[in-house]
Design an enzyme around this catalytic site. Structure first.
Site, PDB file in Angstrom:
ATOM      1  N   HIS A 127       0.843  -1.212   0.000  1.00 29.74           N
ATOM      2  CA  HIS A 127       0.000   0.000   0.000  1.00 29.74           C
ATOM      3  C   HIS A 127       0.878   1.262   0.000  1.00 29.74           C
ATOM      4  O   HIS A 127       0.607   2.207  -0.742  1.00 29.74           O
ATOM      5  CB  HIS A 127      -0.891   0.039   1.249  1.00 29.74           C
ATOM      6  CG  HIS A 127      -1.891  -1.074   1.356  1.00 29.74           C
ATOM      7  ND1 HIS A 127      -1.997  -1.860   2.478  1.00 29.74           N
ATOM      8  CD2 HIS A 127      -2.836  -1.526   0.497  1.00 29.74           C
ATOM      9  CE1 HIS A 127      -2.979  -2.747   2.304  1.00 29.74           C
ATOM     10  NE2 HIS A 127      -3.492  -2.569   1.113  1.00 29.74           N
ATOM     11  N   LYS A 133     -18.909  -6.141   7.528  1.00 28.97           N
ATOM     12  CA  LYS A 133     -17.661  -6.856   7.301  1.00 28.97           C
ATOM     13  C   LYS A 133     -16.899  -7.007   8.622  1.00 28.97           C
ATOM     14  O   LYS A 133     -16.939  -6.111   9.464  1.00 28.97           O
ATOM     15  CB  LYS A 133     -16.814  -6.046   6.298  1.00 28.97           C
ATOM     16  CG  LYS A 133     -15.844  -6.877   5.478  1.00 28.97           C
ATOM     17  CD  LYS A 133     -15.273  -6.069   4.322  1.00 28.97           C
ATOM     18  CE  LYS A 133     -13.864  -6.545   3.992  1.00 28.97           C
ATOM     19  NZ  LYS A 133     -13.263  -5.797   2.883  1.00 28.97           N
ATOM     20  N   ARG A 184      -2.262  -6.331  -8.439  1.00 29.35           N
ATOM     21  CA  ARG A 184      -1.225  -7.339  -8.207  1.00 29.35           C
ATOM     22  C   ARG A 184      -1.260  -8.450  -9.236  1.00 29.35           C
ATOM     23  O   ARG A 184      -0.249  -9.067  -9.526  1.00 29.35           O
ATOM     24  CB  ARG A 184      -1.408  -7.975  -6.817  1.00 29.35           C
ATOM     25  CG  ARG A 184      -0.950  -7.080  -5.706  1.00 29.35           C
ATOM     26  CD  ARG A 184      -1.534  -7.496  -4.395  1.00 29.35           C
ATOM     27  NE  ARG A 184      -2.988  -7.361  -4.412  1.00 29.35           N
ATOM     28  CZ  ARG A 184      -3.771  -7.467  -3.365  1.00 29.35           C
ATOM     29  NH1 ARG A 184      -3.243  -7.763  -2.199  1.00 29.35           N
ATOM     30  NH2 ARG A 184      -5.066  -7.299  -3.469  1.00 29.35           N
ATOM     31  N   SER A 204      -2.960  -7.937   2.637  1.00 31.56           N
ATOM     32  CA  SER A 204      -3.348  -7.826   4.052  1.00 31.56           C
ATOM     33  C   SER A 204      -3.845  -9.167   4.565  1.00 31.56           C
ATOM     34  O   SER A 204      -3.614  -9.530   5.719  1.00 31.56           O
ATOM     35  CB  SER A 204      -4.440  -6.760   4.221  1.00 31.56           C
ATOM     36  OG  SER A 204      -3.944  -5.492   3.873  1.00 31.56           O
TER      37      SER A 204
END
Ligand code: ADP
Length: 158
Positions: free
Chosen positions: A25, A49, A98, A135
């Site tokens: 990040h 979430k 990614r 993460s």
């Protein structure tokens, strides 16, 4: 009225969960900085979430990770990223890619943000040395008491 008509400053939002923030990040923000006058790193809060780390902790890690960058702000927000952009006068969203899975998901979100508010998304490819960092994996390592110091900024290290 499109957002771009409202402001002369180039402002970008970098949204995410940052649960926790990683060096991937930080790299995206550093590389995006020359493109914008201001980057707002924004933790999206989704009440349905489950996160590993409380919002206050994630915000504190973000704040400390970016305190050396005067053009970077760190905030949290609820609701749609497109609405946050409108509120801040931000014409751009920054996202990191990614792999092809990221691309597939991000493309749809980017097109929706454009349709909703005319927000353009700027994609930066993850550097090869960061492409394996997520993460999710860092959380898994932390949960198993593994050393994550190579994957997270100093602020997150114990
Ligand atoms: P989300 O909860 O929206 O998936 P994340 O906090 O996981 O958000 O990531 C925010 C943004 O950072 C996304 O655009 C993601 O693709 C990007 N990103 C995550 N990890 C990396 C990395 N290792 N290198 C480059 N970009 C990354």
């Amino acid at each position: 009225m499109s957002i771009s008509a409202r402001t002369e400053n180039r402002i970008a939002v970098f949204p995410g969960s940052f649960d926790p923030v990683t060096i991937g990040h930080v790299s995206i923000v550093e590389r995006a900085l020359p493109l914008f006058d201001r980057i707002v790193v924004a933790i999206g809060v989704n009440n349905s979430k489950h996160y590993m780390f409380p919002l206050e902790q994630r915000l504190e890690w973000l704040r400390r990770s970016f305190q050396a960058f005067p053009n970077v702000e760190t905030i949290s927000f609820e609701g749609l990223t497109a609405d946050l952009c409108m509120k801040l006068g931000a014409q751009y969203v920054v996202r990191g890619l990614r792999n092809s899975t990221d691309h597939g998901v991000e493309r749809s979100i980017a097109l929706m943000n454009h349709a909703l508010r005319g927000v353009e998304t700027i994609f930066l490819p993850a550097l090869p040395e960061h492409a394996h960092i997520s993460s999710t994996i860092v959380r898994e390592l932390m949960a198993n008491k593994a050393d994550v110091s190579a994957f997270v900024p100093a602020a997150v290290r114990p």
